[in-house]
Design a protein around this motif. Structure first.
Motif, mmCIF file in Angstrom:
data_model
loop_
_atom_site.group_PDB
_atom_site.id
_atom_site.type_symbol
_atom_site.label_atom_id
_atom_site.label_comp_id
_atom_site.label_asym_id
_atom_site.label_seq_id
_atom_site.Cartn_x
_atom_site.Cartn_y
_atom_site.Cartn_z
ATOM 1 N N GLN A 1 0.887 -1.374 0.175
ATOM 2 C CA GLN A 1 -0.065 -0.173 0.001
ATOM 3 C C GLN A 1 1.068 1.216 0.112
ATOM 4 O OE1 GLN A 1 -3.214 0.734 -0.173
ATOM 5 N NE2 GLN A 1 -3.774 -1.391 -0.551
ATOM 6 N N VAL A 2 0.317 2.217 -0.508
ATOM 7 C CA VAL A 2 0.936 3.514 -0.875
ATOM 8 C C VAL A 2 0.236 4.595 -0.060
ATOM 9 C CG1 VAL A 2 1.806 5.292 -2.168
ATOM 10 C CG2 VAL A 2 2.413 3.095 -2.467
ATOM 11 N N GLN A 3 0.756 5.580 0.634
ATOM 12 C CA GLN A 3 -0.244 6.683 1.282
ATOM 13 C C GLN A 3 0.710 7.904 0.621
ATOM 14 O OE1 GLN A 3 1.364 4.204 3.672
ATOM 15 N NE2 GLN A 3 -0.579 3.189 2.967
ATOM 16 N N ARG A 96 -1.164 11.678 -7.339
ATOM 17 C CA ARG A 96 -1.372 10.429 -7.662
ATOM 18 C C ARG A 96 -0.296 9.401 -7.921
ATOM 19 N NH1 ARG A 96 -6.338 10.466 -12.207
ATOM 20 N NH2 ARG A 96 -6.422 8.281 -11.380
ATOM 21 N N GLY A 99 0.504 2.678 -10.024
ATOM 22 C CA GLY A 99 1.024 1.260 -9.796
ATOM 23 C C GLY A 99 1.846 0.596 -10.818
ATOM 24 N N ARG A 106 -3.637 4.129 -9.268
ATOM 25 C CA ARG A 106 -4.530 3.626 -8.373
ATOM 26 C C ARG A 106 -4.523 4.215 -6.843
ATOM 27 N NH1 ARG A 106 -3.618 -1.947 -6.672
ATOM 28 N NH2 ARG A 106 -3.646 -2.590 -8.857
ATOM 29 N N TYR A 107 -3.656 5.050 -6.489
ATOM 30 C CA TYR A 107 -3.335 5.793 -5.265
ATOM 31 C C TYR A 107 -3.520 7.084 -5.466
ATOM 32 C CZ TYR A 107 -0.573 1.239 -4.722
ATOM 33 O OH TYR A 107 -0.218 -0.034 -4.653
ATOM 34 N N TRP A 108 -4.282 7.454 -4.513
ATOM 35 C CA TRP A 108 -4.556 8.969 -4.398
ATOM 36 C C TRP A 108 -4.291 9.708 -3.116
ATOM 37 C CZ3 TRP A 108 -7.051 11.901 -8.152
ATOM 38 C CH2 TRP A 108 -7.830 11.088 -9.279
#
Length: 118
Positions: A1-3, A96, A99, A106-108
């Motif tokens: 996961q990315v934050q 953003r 991936g 996919r990451y926001w």
């Protein structure tokens, strides 16, 4: 996961400057590229600028000559330097991450509001 956590938004006058920051944490190995998007109320989100590998950059036509995207790979921060801002640049700006597994945005982040007044 990315934050992703954005900061740096605010209110400026016509012609002013702001620098947005996006702090990246988590599994950064799964990120292929980073970008800034923006959204004006009632409109779709649109790409502003992107960066890959810390050096290869892309700037949308409306932002060329005004915006610069860069990264600090030690601090894991992505920046968007915005100069000579105009009222029609008022929007919420989102960080953003693309991936690496499927090349989807996919990451926001949660977004940061930029308001430019005349």
């Amino acid at each position: 996961q990315v934050q992703l956590v954005e900061s740096g938004g605010g209110s400026v006058q016509d012609g002013g400057s702001l620098r947005l920051s996006c702090a990246v944490s988590g599994d950064t190995q799964c990120i292929a590229a980073m970008a800034w998007h923006r959204q004006v109320p009632g409109q779709e989100r649109e790409l502003v600028a992107a960066i890959r590998g810390g050096r290869t950059t892309y700037i949308e036509a409306f932002a060329k000559g005004r915006f610069t995207i860069s990264t600090d790979n030690v601090k894991h921060v992505v920046y968007l330097q915005m100069n000579n801002l105009k009222p029609d640049y008022t929007a919420t700006y989102y960080c953003r991450a693309l991936g690496a597994s499927d090349y989807s945005w996919r990451y926001w982040g949660q977004g940061t509001l930029v308001t430019v007044s005349s």
